[in-house]
Design an enzyme around this catalytic site. Structure first.
Site, PDB file in Angstrom:
ATOM      1  N   LEU A  64       0.826  -1.203   0.000  1.00  0.00           N
ATOM      2  CA  LEU A  64       0.000   0.000   0.000  1.00  0.00           C
ATOM      3  C   LEU A  64       0.865   1.259   0.000  1.00  0.00           C
ATOM      4  O   LEU A  64       2.057   1.211   0.356  1.00  0.00           O
ATOM      5  CB  LEU A  64      -0.921  -0.018   1.221  1.00  0.00           C
ATOM      6  CG  LEU A  64      -1.841  -1.250   1.316  1.00  0.00           C
ATOM      7  CD1 LEU A  64      -2.558  -1.265   2.656  1.00  0.00           C
ATOM      8  CD2 LEU A  64      -2.831  -1.275   0.176  1.00  0.00           C
ATOM      9  N   PRO A  65       0.285   2.416  -0.363  1.00  0.00           N
ATOM     10  CA  PRO A  65       1.086   3.623  -0.555  1.00  0.00           C
ATOM     11  C   PRO A  65       1.658   4.267   0.710  1.00  0.00           C
ATOM     12  O   PRO A  65       2.784   4.762   0.702  1.00  0.00           O
ATOM     13  CB  PRO A  65       0.124   4.594  -1.250  1.00  0.00           C
ATOM     14  CG  PRO A  65      -0.949   3.734  -1.829  1.00  0.00           C
ATOM     15  CD  PRO A  65      -1.080   2.587  -0.878  1.00  0.00           C
ATOM     16  N   THR A  95       6.009   0.610   2.335  1.00  0.00           N
ATOM     17  CA  THR A  95       7.034   1.405   3.016  1.00  0.00           C
ATOM     18  C   THR A  95       6.324   2.486   3.811  1.00  0.00           C
ATOM     19  O   THR A  95       5.726   3.406   3.241  1.00  0.00           O
ATOM     20  CB  THR A  95       8.008   2.029   2.005  1.00  0.00           C
ATOM     21  OG1 THR A  95       8.698   0.985   1.315  1.00  0.00           O
ATOM     22  CG2 THR A  95       9.031   2.913   2.716  1.00  0.00           C
ATOM     23  N   LYS A 170      14.697   0.152   5.502  1.00  0.00           N
ATOM     24  CA  LYS A 170      14.254   0.584   4.175  1.00  0.00           C
ATOM     25  C   LYS A 170      14.324   2.098   4.037  1.00  0.00           C
ATOM     26  O   LYS A 170      14.731   2.629   2.987  1.00  0.00           O
ATOM     27  CB  LYS A 170      12.818   0.092   3.942  1.00  0.00           C
ATOM     28  CG  LYS A 170      12.141   0.630   2.670  1.00  0.00           C
ATOM     29  CD  LYS A 170      12.846   0.167   1.412  1.00  0.00           C
ATOM     30  CE  LYS A 170      12.267   0.811   0.154  1.00  0.00           C
ATOM     31  NZ  LYS A 170      10.875   0.426  -0.125  1.00  0.00           N
ATOM     32  N   LYS A 245       7.814  10.984  -0.357  1.00  0.00           N
ATOM     33  CA  LYS A 245       7.221  10.399   0.845  1.00  0.00           C
ATOM     34  C   LYS A 245       8.284   9.704   1.690  1.00  0.00           C
ATOM     35  O   LYS A 245       8.365   9.884   2.909  1.00  0.00           O
ATOM     36  CB  LYS A 245       6.133   9.398   0.460  1.00  0.00           C
ATOM     37  CG  LYS A 245       5.440   8.748   1.654  1.00  0.00           C
ATOM     38  CD  LYS A 245       4.841   7.401   1.308  1.00  0.00           C
ATOM     39  CE  LYS A 245       5.897   6.324   1.250  1.00  0.00           C
ATOM     40  NZ  LYS A 245       5.358   4.948   1.133  1.00  0.00           N
TER      41      LYS A 245
END
Length: 295
Positions: A64-65, A95, A170, A245
């Site tokens: 998912l975003p 992420t 990450k 983001k």
């Protein structure tokens, strides 16, 4: 094994396709009808909702975003944690902020459910080829349950630590990637401004001390390298808005730990300007265009 896969974007769709190619039974759900139809045509079961997808699944994979999408999907009485089978394993490949990952993992643990955060590295090409790197946070036992599934979508699996640790690792990786891409684009633009051939300059730097992943495998200059977003109008790939983001997540993490990240902060500012100029949906290598502007 029945796998539910929720989130069929540029990364999630090819990952789900690889599970189908491996012979897995896969139920899918996404808000995009086109994405659903593509997977259904490949042999997946198209679920009517996320809840319907997870009810009979042994393993649930989500891609998912952002934080809010993960929280909305997982938490509350209408979240998938409340409707999954009692022995289900959750693998979130989104992420997101480490704190959000820990919150969802704690909610899963309260219900006796196993969960790992497993964000990926390798881009859309790696997702399609099944060569992704999974960076895992969570309990060792949960990772070992997930390993056979992860191995059918990726090549490398690293256990970074407990819940949320995969997200921290990450975020560190993507902060460095954003810095490297911006630096590579800046250097190439400087050389071309002085009349150098960008392909020749790339070859020189790739064999010199400026060598890096962005230069060698994901070159930002159009025409230098085949099969990368720069050579198809920066279409597809990893969007600049998503890089922004991730760089924002890195700054949040830096503030919470009082860690100095001046280059990460500058990279975030560059990508913010770039997206404000209308390039948010283009691949993050399009940051080159920011340096090509004449003052």
């Amino acid at each position: 094994m029945h796998i539910a896969f929720i989130g069929l974007g540029n990364m999630g769709a090819p990952m789900a396709h690889n599970l189908l190619r491996a012979g897995r039974t896969v139920s899918v759900f996404d808000l995009s009808a086109a994405a659903m139809e593509s997977l259904h045509s490949a042999g997946a079961r198209a679920a009517s909702s996320a809840l319907a997808a997870v009810r009979e699944a042994d393993v649930i994979v989500t891609m998912l975003p952002a934080d809010r999408h993960v929280r909305e999907l997982y938490l509350g009485e209408q979240g998938i944690l409340a409707h999954a089978a009692g022995n289900a394993l959750f693998i979130d490949c989104s992420t997101i902020a480490a704190d959000a990952a820990r919150e969802v993992a704690a909610a899963a643990a309260e219900r006796g459910l196993a969960m790992i955060d497993a964000p990926v590295s390798g881009g859309t090409a790696g997702a399609a080829a099944g060569t992704l790197t999974f960076i895992v946070g969570g309990e060792t036992a949960a990772l070992e349950r997930a390993r056979p599934v992860l191995e059918q979508m990726g090549k490398n699996i690293f256990h970074a630590g407990g819940p949320g640790a995969g997200q921290v690792a990450k975020i560190c990786n993507n902060m460095l990637l954003g810095i490297l891409m911006a630096g590579t684009a800046e250097a190439l633009n400087l050389g071309v401004a002085h009349g150098l051939d960008p392909k020749v300059l790339s070859e020189i730097m790739a064999k010199s001390s400026g060598r890096n992943w962005a230069l060698e495998l994901y070159n930002p200059w159009p025409g230098v390298m085949d099969n990368v977003p720069a050579s198809r109008g920066y279409a597809g790939g990893f969007g600049s808005s998503l890089m922004l983001k991730d760089l924002g997540l890195a700054q949040q993490a830096a503030q919470s730990a009082q860690a100095a990240t001046p280059l990460g902060s500058l990279a975030r500012q560059l990508y913010q300007l770039h997206t404000q100029q209308g390039h948010g949906q283009q691949d993050f290598s399009s940051i080159l265009r920011l340096f090509q502007q004449k003052s």
